[in-house]
Each structure stands twice: as C-alpha cells, then as structure tokens.
Design an enzyme around this catalytic site. Structure first.
Site, PDB file in Angstrom:
ATOM      1  N   LYS A  11      35.524 -33.680-103.936  1.00 10.29           N
ATOM      2  CA  LYS A  11      34.149 -34.132-103.674  1.00 10.29           C
ATOM      3  C   LYS A  11      33.920 -35.558-104.197  1.00 10.29           C
ATOM      4  O   LYS A  11      34.683 -36.061-105.037  1.00 10.29           O
ATOM      5  CB  LYS A  11      33.173 -33.117-104.274  1.00 10.29           C
ATOM      6  N   TYR A  51      29.516 -27.063 -93.980  1.00 10.03           N
ATOM      7  CA  TYR A  51      28.665 -26.160 -94.763  1.00 10.03           C
ATOM      8  C   TYR A  51      27.685 -25.360 -93.907  1.00 10.03           C
ATOM      9  O   TYR A  51      26.673 -24.903 -94.413  1.00 10.03           O
ATOM     10  CB  TYR A  51      27.939 -26.959 -95.848  1.00 10.03           C
ATOM     11  N   ASN A 114      30.564 -30.284-108.094  1.00  6.90           N
ATOM     12  CA  ASN A 114      31.491 -29.378-108.778  1.00  6.90           C
ATOM     13  C   ASN A 114      32.950 -29.643-108.408  1.00  6.90           C
ATOM     14  O   ASN A 114      33.754 -28.717-108.284  1.00  6.90           O
ATOM     15  CB  ASN A 114      31.078 -27.925-108.533  1.00  6.90           C
ATOM     16  N   HIS A 117      36.019 -28.408-103.154  1.00  9.49           N
ATOM     17  CA  HIS A 117      35.746 -27.303-102.232  1.00  9.49           C
ATOM     18  C   HIS A 117      37.072 -26.606-101.950  1.00  9.49           C
ATOM     19  O   HIS A 117      38.097 -27.270-101.807  1.00  9.49           O
ATOM     20  CB  HIS A 117      35.171 -27.830-100.908  1.00  9.49           C
ATOM     21  N   GLU A 128      37.789 -24.662 -91.145  1.00 14.06           N
ATOM     22  CA  GLU A 128      37.608 -25.923 -91.868  1.00 14.06           C
ATOM     23  C   GLU A 128      38.754 -26.897 -91.585  1.00 14.06           C
ATOM     24  O   GLU A 128      38.514 -28.100 -91.440  1.00 14.06           O
ATOM     25  CB  GLU A 128      37.448 -25.620 -93.361  1.00 14.06           C
TER      26      GLU A 128
HETATM   27  P1  IDP Z   1      31.541 -22.371-103.406  1.00 12.23           P
HETATM   28  O1  IDP Z   1      31.821 -23.840-103.182  1.00 12.23           O
HETATM   29  O2  IDP Z   1      31.895 -21.937-104.805  1.00 12.23           O
HETATM   30  O3  IDP Z   1      32.130 -21.498-102.337  1.00 12.23           O
HETATM   31  P2  IDP Z   1      28.955 -21.930-102.160  1.00 12.23           P
HETATM   32  O4  IDP Z   1      27.942 -20.950-102.640  1.00 12.23           O
HETATM   33  O5  IDP Z   1      29.690 -21.618-100.882  1.00 12.23           O
HETATM   34  O6  IDP Z   1      29.965 -22.205-103.367  1.00 12.23           O
HETATM   35  O7  IDP Z   1      28.195 -23.312-101.998  1.00 12.23           O
HETATM   36  C1  IDP Z   1      28.811 -24.404-101.362  1.00 12.23           C
HETATM   37  C2  IDP Z   1      28.528 -25.654-102.180  1.00 12.23           C
HETATM   38  O8  IDP Z   1      27.123 -25.896-102.176  1.00 12.23           O
HETATM   39  C3  IDP Z   1      28.883 -25.543-103.673  1.00 12.23           C
HETATM   40  O9  IDP Z   1      30.235 -25.817-103.927  1.00 12.23           O
HETATM   41  C4  IDP Z   1      27.954 -26.579-104.284  1.00 12.23           C
HETATM   42  O10 IDP Z   1      28.453 -27.910-104.111  1.00 12.23           O
HETATM   43  C5  IDP Z   1      26.709 -26.420-103.427  1.00 12.23           C
HETATM   44  N1  IDP Z   1      25.743 -25.481-104.024  1.00 12.23           N
HETATM   45  C6  IDP Z   1      25.825 -24.122-104.045  1.00 12.23           C
HETATM   46  N2  IDP Z   1      24.763 -23.569-104.666  1.00 12.23           N
HETATM   47  C7  IDP Z   1      23.985 -24.621-105.045  1.00 12.23           C
HETATM   48  C8  IDP Z   1      22.734 -24.700-105.743  1.00 12.23           C
HETATM   49  O11 IDP Z   1      22.126 -23.705-106.137  1.00 12.23           O
HETATM   50  N3  IDP Z   1      22.236 -25.958-105.942  1.00 12.23           N
HETATM   51  C9  IDP Z   1      22.884 -27.088-105.509  1.00 12.23           C
HETATM   52  N4  IDP Z   1      24.053 -27.044-104.856  1.00 12.23           N
HETATM   53  C10 IDP Z   1      24.603 -25.829-104.623  1.00 12.23           C
END
Ligand code: IDP
Ligand code: MG
Length: 137
Positions: A11, A51, A114, A117, A128
């Site tokens: 990211k 996404y 974070n 991905h 993807e």
């Molecule tokens: P993952 O990446 O662990 O699979 P997902 O729930 O699929 O998590 O969410 C995709 C991405 O969306 C996350 O990696 C993060 O960057 C973002 N994201 C998920 N939940 C939140 C939130 O509550 N606030 C802000 N960003 C979020």
C-alpha cells in the site's frame, strides 16, 4: 500441499516509507516466488474494482482515494498454500491488534494504512490478478 498464486499489494504508505524490500523479502525468505511485479499509481476505477466487495461501506470512498493517491506495488506471489500463508503473514486488518511479527503489526500505521493487501481466497486471487495483470502465463 497445493501450489497456488495469490495477489498482494504493497500500500502507498509502505512504498513511501521504503518498506518494499523488507516486505517482499519476507515472502522470498519463506520460499515463495514473485511471478509478476509492478509499481504503479492506481486509477480510481482500478482501486474501486479491487475493493468492489466493500462498496457502500462507510470507509469505501476514503479507501479508494487513499489507494489511488500514490504508487503501490502489485505482486503475484506463487508457492505452496501461499493464499493462506500470505494472510497469516499479513496479520489481521488493524495493525494495532495484529500479532507481533506480522507485516501489519510491524509496518502498518492504522486500519486503513495497514501496509499490505493479500487475497482472501482462490476466487479473490484469480479476480484480483486479472484486475491488475490481465491474463498471466
Ligand atoms: P483485509 O484487508 O484484512 O482483508 P477488509 O475488511 O477486506 O480487510 O478491508 C479491506 C481494506 O479496507 C483494509 O485492508 C483496510 O485498508 C480498509 N479498511 C477496512 N476496514 C476499515 C475501517 O474500519 N476503516 C478504514 N479502513 C478500513
Ligand atoms: Mg479483505
């Protein structure tokens, strides 16, 4: 054990902070092989496709803006059970709650930024990979 391919994306904040090598190195040291690699700034459209499952959630617009704001690294990684292994190596979504030693715990800043991905299933991986690389050998 099954030879698989998964899609990973480093990211924007991890690219900016110079963590590409550290993150890719973890996969290489675990025996996985990079089969495609690309540094690029995503279009809004491509980030939305990536996404798609989150469209309509409160964080969707912000996430798409963020992911298309600066360069990312798109990767196809190959190896035995790489889909589950990459999710394990990434750690859970919130870096503050991710297990010590996971990529998100070590390099993530907050729940959005974070670090990485990683596809969550074989179906997501196929979808993807095709969004970011089209048809691969
Ligand atoms: P993952 O990446 O662990 O699979 P997902 O729930 O699929 O998590 O969410 C995709 C991405 O969306 C996350 O990696 C993060 O960057 C973002 N994201 C998920 N939940 C939140 C939130 O509550 N606030 C802000 N960003 C979020
Ligand atoms: Mg997910």
């Amino acid at each position: 054990m099954k030879k698989e391919r998964t899609f990973l994306m480093i990211k924007p904040e991890s690219v900016e902070r110079g963590n590409i090598g550290e993150i890719l190195g973890r996969f290489e040291r675990n025996g996985f092989r990079i089969v495609a690699l690309k540094l690029s700034k995503l279009s809004r459209e491509r980030a939305e496709k990536q996404y798609e499952e989150h469209r309509g959630k409160d964080f969707f617009d912000d996430l798409v803006s963020y992911m298309s704001s600066a360069p990312t690294v798109s990767i196809v990684m190959q190896g035995e059970n790489v889909i589950a292994a990459a999710r394990e190596m990434a750690g859970i979504t919130d870096p503050k709650r991710a297990k010590p030693g996971t990529i998100r715990a070590d390099y993530g800043i907050d729940v959005q930024r974070n670090a990485i991905h990683a596809s969550d299933s074989e179906k997501s991986a196929k979808r993807e990979i095709s969004i970011h690389f089209g048809q691969l050998e």
